[in-house]
Design a protein around this motif. Sequence first.
Motif, short mmCIF file in Angstrom:
data_model
loop_
_atom_site.label_atom_id
_atom_site.label_comp_id
_atom_site.label_asym_id
_atom_site.label_seq_id
_atom_site.Cartn_x
_atom_site.Cartn_y
_atom_site.Cartn_z
N UNK A 1 -1.14 10.39 7.91
CA UNK A 1 -1.92 11.34 8.68
C UNK A 1 -1.06 12.15 9.66
N UNK B 1 -0.44 4.19 0.94
CA UNK B 1 -0.94 5.03 2.02
C UNK B 1 -1.02 4.20 3.29
N UNK B 2 -0.28 4.58 4.30
CA UNK B 2 -0.28 3.80 5.53
C UNK B 2 -0.44 4.67 6.75
N UNK B 3 0.02 4.16 7.87
CA UNK B 3 -0.16 4.89 9.13
C UNK B 3 0.68 6.16 9.22
N UNK C 1 -11.65 11.15 11.05
CA UNK C 1 -11.06 11.91 9.94
C UNK C 1 -9.99 11.07 9.28
N UNK C 2 -9.13 10.45 10.09
CA UNK C 2 -8.04 9.68 9.50
C UNK C 2 -8.57 8.50 8.71
N UNK D 1 -4.67 2.82 10.39
CA UNK D 1 -4.77 1.92 9.24
C UNK D 1 -3.74 0.78 9.25
N UNK E 1 -8.06 7.72 0.19
CA UNK E 1 -6.80 7.75 -0.57
C UNK E 1 -6.49 6.38 -1.15
N UNK E 2 -6.76 5.34 -0.36
CA UNK E 2 -6.47 3.99 -0.85
C UNK E 2 -7.40 3.68 -2.04
N UNK F 1 0.85 -1.19 0.00
CA UNK F 1 0.00 0.00 0.00
C UNK F 1 0.89 1.24 0.00
N UNK G 1 -10.10 9.62 5.52
CA UNK G 1 -9.05 10.18 4.66
C UNK G 1 -8.22 9.06 4.03
N UNK G 2 -7.75 8.16 4.87
CA UNK G 2 -6.86 7.11 4.37
C UNK G 2 -7.62 6.13 3.49
#
Lengths: 165, 500
Positions: A39, A34-36, B444-445, B184, B452-453, A32, B448-449
Amino acid sequence: MRLSDRVTGSFVATLGVLATYGGSQFPPVPGQDVGPSVFPMVIGIGLILCGLMIALGIGHSYEDEAEADLAAVQGPSQQAEPASPLGSRLWALLPPGLLLFYVYAVDRIGFVPTAALMIFASALAFGARLRVALPLAALAPIAIHLIFYKLLRVPLPPGLLPMPW
Amino acid sequence: MNELLEAFRLVLAPDVLIAILLSSIYGLVVGSLPGLSATMATALLVPVTFYLSPIAAVASIIAASAMAIFSGDIPGCLLRIPGTPASAAYTDEAYAMTRNGQAEVALGAGLWFSALGGIAGTISLVVMAPVLAELALNFSTYEYFWLAFLGLMCATLVARSSPVKAIASMLIGLLVACIGMENPGGVPRFTFGVAELLGGIEPIPALVGVFAVSEVIRAIVSPEPPPLPARKFGRILAGQLALTRKYWRQMTRGNVVGIIIGVLPGAGADMAAWVSYAMSKRFSREPKKFGTGHPEGLVEAGASNNASLASGWVPALLFGIPGDTITAIAIGVLYMKGLNPGPTLFTERASSMYALYIIFILANIIMIPLGIMMIRAASSILRAPRAAIMPVILVCCAVGAFATGNNLFAVILVAVFGIIGYVMENNGFPVAAMVLGIVMGTMVEQSFVTSLIKSDGSLLPFFERPVSAVLAAMTISALLWPAFIWSWRRFRLRRQEHAL
């Protein structure tokens, strides 16, 4: 405790740098993009920008306005700072200090003695006479214990002074 | 129809009625004590709601917050110290009326128009909620992201402080929400090896610290307010009908403004009162009389702050996005009680929704007799020494935070957030924005994530769907609004200089 905008701004910006750096260190989720780490890094960058703007005094005019509004409502007498700034700053640490005392003591000596000590100390700090502080410290913890332990079933530790209910 | 009957049965259960009555009295007393806000009253009520049935829990929060917002007017009117921030806007006016010997009219107006405003707000909730629920069923993570973000931006806009500092507070709140493993990747973030932080920071200890402990700290370093002189009141509601007839336009405007501000995620009763008071002055035929004991602004702002309270529940119930700090607490309670906010609340738990409406109406009706009793008792309640109240509140903070998870770490968090809240508030960083950040951070996170994924890292889909495009435009304009105001002022100033 009133600090200058420069101090609070730099603090916010530093927090942002730390958050961005800390965020970038988190391991990605395999496969992936986009991960932790995304944010915290977005927040960190935002904090850096805000911190710089605060340090440069951008947006300060809004604060003055709001303060003028509030001063018009509450009158200047409410805003008066106490006479000794250092002494008052130390007093400010008493309530959180007493909460930490609670954490330390409640399992050792039990809820009622701990709460009684807390109430006694803070009542005196608020300028209560012994005539008020002593009965308050004796009765209020028992009433709170009755409500939270008996009615709400919160497991407050009995310690040295178990209650009859 | 069956659901409505079921709702009445739910509300008329003895435990619910007792919860409403007791929490109303509690809200009235706490709201009337200067320095103890409606949010704090609600936050300290949460541990108690753990042990009530779902409807009783929500009822106690609704009743306590509505009463606290009204009774904040009492010390404002009698002592010139607002009991809650929501009364600060018109404290001066009410106090001027008291000096003119019209304390009854001022307090009566506060009570009467609060109750009417609350009912108007409830009607708006009843009308708007189903329509918006229909819309919300089609929402995807993009819309939820923008909604949550819009709520956070509104919270920074309405803070009466520098917008930059408000945004910074909001970001600090979001950063606090990052702590723990709930993210996530399931990676522990910012836990610094402390095992207790793995579960993240619960909003309730943070709320109690920021709103209650910091208030105790503020009280300890500031001089005691003057005692209230004992006084007898005449008839409190006398003349309110005449006022209603005279100022029905202002009242309606106050209701509408309050409802709109309440529905906006993030903006609540404090802001509604400030905006409505300013609006009343602006549109009044006799603006010169404002500040000298003129009831017009009082009517409008009083009608507004209580209306916003009910409509603040719209985003809370439908999207799980708090309308203000009080509903931020209420959302936590809703989740805890299995009444998960969301559009499906209407289809699956319709009777609970109706019960909620009934509770709102009921609370605003019993506000009138209880409020009259409170006003009459005010001189003795307000004489209770601060030295006796604050210590008890401190112990309640400790026990309340402990009760949320039977965990002493929560008490440490309360102490830490007490200091953070005190320092931030003293330096012009609005704490309400931080609290909303903490409450909404995870949501929100996640949205958002996930978005994006879904979009493979592209930002374009955030703006493509029609509803999300509208929400995005609103959010971005909320972000740019302070800059716009600032440049407009500069422009006007320069024109004036040129004219000279």
